[in-house]
Design an enzyme around this catalytic site. Structure first.
Site, PDB file in Angstrom:
ATOM      1  N   ARG A  34      -4.647  -7.611 -21.513  1.00  0.00           N
ATOM      2  CA  ARG A  34      -4.415  -9.039 -21.680  1.00  0.00           C
ATOM      3  C   ARG A  34      -5.567  -9.636 -22.490  1.00  0.00           C
ATOM      4  NH1 ARG A  34      -5.699  -8.589 -15.932  1.00  0.00           N
ATOM      5  NH2 ARG A  34      -7.710  -9.556 -15.464  1.00  0.00           N
ATOM      6  N   ASN A  35      -5.305 -10.819 -23.052  1.00  0.00           N
ATOM      7  CA  ASN A  35      -6.336 -11.554 -23.800  1.00  0.00           C
ATOM      8  C   ASN A  35      -6.949 -10.717 -24.912  1.00  0.00           C
ATOM      9  OD1 ASN A  35      -5.952 -13.719 -21.997  1.00  0.00           O
ATOM     10  ND2 ASN A  35      -7.477 -12.892 -20.583  1.00  0.00           N
ATOM     11  N   CYS A  58       0.838  -1.191   0.000  1.00  0.00           N
ATOM     12  CA  CYS A  58       0.000   0.000   0.000  1.00  0.00           C
ATOM     13  C   CYS A  58       0.868   1.233   0.000  1.00  0.00           C
ATOM     14  CB  CYS A  58      -0.917   0.014   1.221  1.00  0.00           C
ATOM     15  SG  CYS A  58      -1.849   1.547   1.386  1.00  0.00           S
TER      16      CYS A  58
END
Length: 285
Positions: free
Chosen positions: A253-254, A113
């Site tokens: 992606r993809n 974080c």
């Protein structure tokens, strides 16, 4: 006496399979060490990081956290490993050090974080920096970039435990790549590398993680105009990217991508014959 710290450590483990079969194996795990950043002799913060490219990390962190405005305000860096981790002694100009003393932050142990440990909430959000408007990237080159990931993510290939930040050329080539157990530290290493070498700001960067507020804030400090992320962007990241004039793209992606802000830098021109014929290049959008 200096202690050598390896990026990958072998550990004896027991691997369980379906139907509770067990097998004792030697597993490669990512090394995680304490890294203390010390400015002009005064301890500033302790981070958990991978032990590689720590000088680049020190430069990138110092710039992206706006402790200095330019790399020439960093006078020297000394990296000293010991049996408890690594001490990085950073000497900055007196003007920058006096400003740092006025805004001391306690960020001990930050790994995920970017805002954890900030002493006061108002210090978490730095003044907005608007980046330039010089870069254009053809989205049809993105599949070629993604195909290159196994080649440049060497630590991830061995351990499965690191993130990477990489700089991209306008032709869709990966210029440089840095890995770390912390995604924001990987980005600091990347920023530090091209700031140290005084090379040209990359056309875009690719993050193998989500795009969080801090990743956008660091990118703005380094005048990075286009951010591609494998995963999603957070609401604050989108808000800051909009204000900072940064093109933020997630879910890369993809054969898909989601452009959250400033889409004018992203083109979808058909690749020419030479680009299509090069190994690994293909049009997918």
């Amino acid at each position: 006496m200096q202690t050598k710290i390896n990026n990958v450590i072998e550990h004896r483990t027991v691997r369980c399979f379906r139907n509770f079969r067990e097998s004792e194996i030697i597993e490669s795990v990512a090394s995680e060490i304490r890294v203390a950043l010390i400015y002009n002799g005064v301890s500033h913060t302790v981070m958990m990081a991978s032990p590689a490219d720590l000088e680049c990390f020190a430069i990138g962190f110092t710039l992206s956290e706006r402790i200095v405005d330019k790399v020439t305000e960093i006078k020297s860096i000394d990296v000293e490993p010991n049996d408890k981790g690594v001490l990085i002694y950073i000497e900055i100009t007196n003007r920058c050090f006096m400003a740092l003393k006025d805004q001391r932050r306690n960020m001990a142990g930050r790994t995920g974080c970017g805002l954890c440990g900030v002493a006061q909430l108002e210090h978490a959000v730095k003044p907005t920096i608007r980046v330039k408007n010089n870069k254009i990237f053809n989205i049809n080159l993105l599949p070629n970039v993604l195909e290159q990931l196994p080649r440049v993510q060497t630590m991830f290939n061995i351990t499965g435990a690191t993130h990477a930040a990489m700089s991209l050329s306008e032709r869709g080539d990966i210029i440089s790549s840095y890995e770390d157990i912390g995604r924001h530290i990987a980005l600091d290493k990347l920023i530090g590398s091209y700031s140290k070498n005084k090379s040209i700001t990359p056309t875009a960067i690719l993050l193998t993680s989500r795009a969080s507020f801090e990743m956008v804030q660091k990118s703005a400090s380094a005048n990075i105009e286009i951010i591609f992320a494998i995963s999603a962007a957070t609401s604050l990241a989108i808000e800051l990217a909009e204000k900072s004039n940064i093109t933020l793209v997630g879910f890369c992606r993809n054969n898909r991508a989601t452009i959250y802000t400033h889409p004018h830098r992203i083109t979808s021109e058909k690749l020419n014959t030479l680009d299509i014929m090069e190994p690994g290049r293909k049009q997918a959008y």
